[in-house]
Enzyme design. Structure first.
Site: not given
Ligand code: PLP
Length: 400
Positions: A59, A112, A186, A211
């Site tokens: 972990r 998001y 992000d 992604k």
């Molecule tokens: C900009 C962004 N940040 C974070 C996330 C969250 O990622 P995850 O789906 O891998 O948990 C997403 C998911 O679509 C996203 O588009």
């Protein structure tokens, strides 16, 4: 082999962080062990107390994951990285490490959806205050900063409208007001191929590695990158004790394999998305296109300054509204009607029923998501085929 910062991105994506292993195997070994054996208490103590590097319980990390962490830190120009079991685990682990009751966060509505609800709903229950402002308006940012502001949390390009924030200007204002304010970016939409927020002054970078970094639509993962002392806290406090959202060795390996083609994929995503955006912008049935690479896009100039390419994400509105959108998505054949982004395949999704289904009407309005907004993640197929599919789908639109 020594990998230096001035090498090309493709070279770094393939080689950075790689370690020569016991067998000299070229691919990073997958080490699935949960626990690690020690020679005795002295060795265990040295590892547990961080006096010597090593692994105790997965972990907290494993050797396959460590290669991925070093590679991502290198590509983002950060001191250290911790990889997590999802992008949301990265967001949550970062916020839980950095924020305490009474702290204030400034963010934007164009982030998001689940990051928005974590900041605006769930963390509020634990005494963290959040304001969501238009971060492209620097005067609004200056006015929003309070003595207890501890973080500016942004996405650029933002999900889903690709809004561009001037990262350098935001960092100058935030750090100028209070050195303790962390700017967290992000960088999922842009990827380190197109943009390095740390070089623009940000303190922490977050990725949904699910992604573009993995790029093949078959792994859920995340990453937090920044100063070594902060990342150590994210790993040892949030990941080990609070979220427990660790990544496995197999997933780390799959991402490492996907990253061998990271530069090639990003070149193609950038090229294809620009071509699709230009096609849509000139189509008589399209009302508006959101893509940072278009000169007509409000954040274009800032994007040109801080990005090397404009990424694979775009959004658009049809003149015929929701009815037209339904007809178009039904008619798409190559473009798959699906959420998520950054895959090799082109994905197309409706905003209010798919990507932002759990947002209130008020929030949708604040973000600027109209009922007819369609978001696309442009894949790496041949651009002519993507455009041909969109053209035939638009031909079948009779609404409006
Ligand atoms: C900009 C962004 N940040 C974070 C996330 C969250 O990622 P995850 O789906 O891998 O948990 C997403 C998911 O679509 C996203 O588009």
């Amino acid at each position: 082999m020594k990998i230096t910062i001035d090498m090309g991105f493709g070279t770094k994506a393939i080689h950075a962080g790689n370690r020569r292993n016991l067998y000299g195997s070229m691919g990073t070994p997958i080490v699935p062990a949960v626990t690690y054996e020690f020679d005795g208490i002295d060795e265990a103590e040295a590892v547990f107390f961080g006096h010597t590097p090593g692994y105790a319980y997965s972990r907290g990390g494993n050797p396959t994951q460590s290669v991925l962490e070093e590679k991502l830190a290198f590509l983002e120009g950060g001191e250290s990285c911790v990889v997590t079991g999802s992008g949301m685990a990265a967001v949550a682990s970062c916020l839980l490490t950095a924020l305490r009751p009474g702290d204030h966060v400034i963010s934007s509505p164009v982030i998001y959806g689940n990051s928005h609800s974590l900041l605006g709903e769930y963390l509020t229950d634990f005494g963290v205050e959040a304001d969501f402002i238009d971060l492209s308006d620097l005067e609004q940012l200056k006015a929003a900063i309070r003595p207890n502001t501890k973080m500016v949390y942004l996405e650029s390009p933002g999900n889903p409208l690709c809004n561009i924030c001037d990262i350098e200007a935001i960092c100058t204002i935030a750090h100028g007001a209070n050195k303790e304010i962390r700017v967290v970016c992000d960088n999922t939409f842009a990827t380190p191929y197109n943009q390095n927020p740390l070089a623009l002054g940000a303190d922490v970078v977050i990725h949904s590695v699910t992604k573009y970094i993995n790029g093949h639509g078959d792994v859920i993962a995340g990453a937090v990158i920044g100063k070594a002392d902060f990342i150590k806290k994210v790993r040892e406090d949030a990941l080990l004790h609070m979220t427990g959202a660790a990544i496995g060795a197999m997933e780390s390996y799959q991402i490492l394999r996907g990253m061998k083609t990271f530069e090639l994929r990003m070149l193609r995503h950038n090229e294809n998305a620009l071509a699709v955006a230009q096609f849509l912008e000139n189509h008589p049935k399209v009302r508006k296109v959101y893509y940072p690479g278009l000169e007509s896009f409000p954040g274009h100039e800032t994007a040109c300054r801080q990005m090397r390419g404009f990424g694979g994400m775009l959004a658009f509105e049809l003149k015929g509204g929701v009815a037209a959108g339904k007809q178009m998505l039904k008619a798409c054949d190559l473009c798959a009607v699906a959420v998520s982004l950054g895959d090799a395949d082109t994905l197309i999704a409706h905003g209010t029923t798919m990507t932002h289904d759990d947002c209130s009407e008020e929030l949708l309005k604040t973000i600027g998501i109209t009922p007819d907004l369609i978001r696309m993640s442009i894949g790496i197929e041949n651009k002519e085929d993507i455009i041909a599919d969109l053209a035939q789908a638009l031909d079948q639109v009779t609404a409006g």
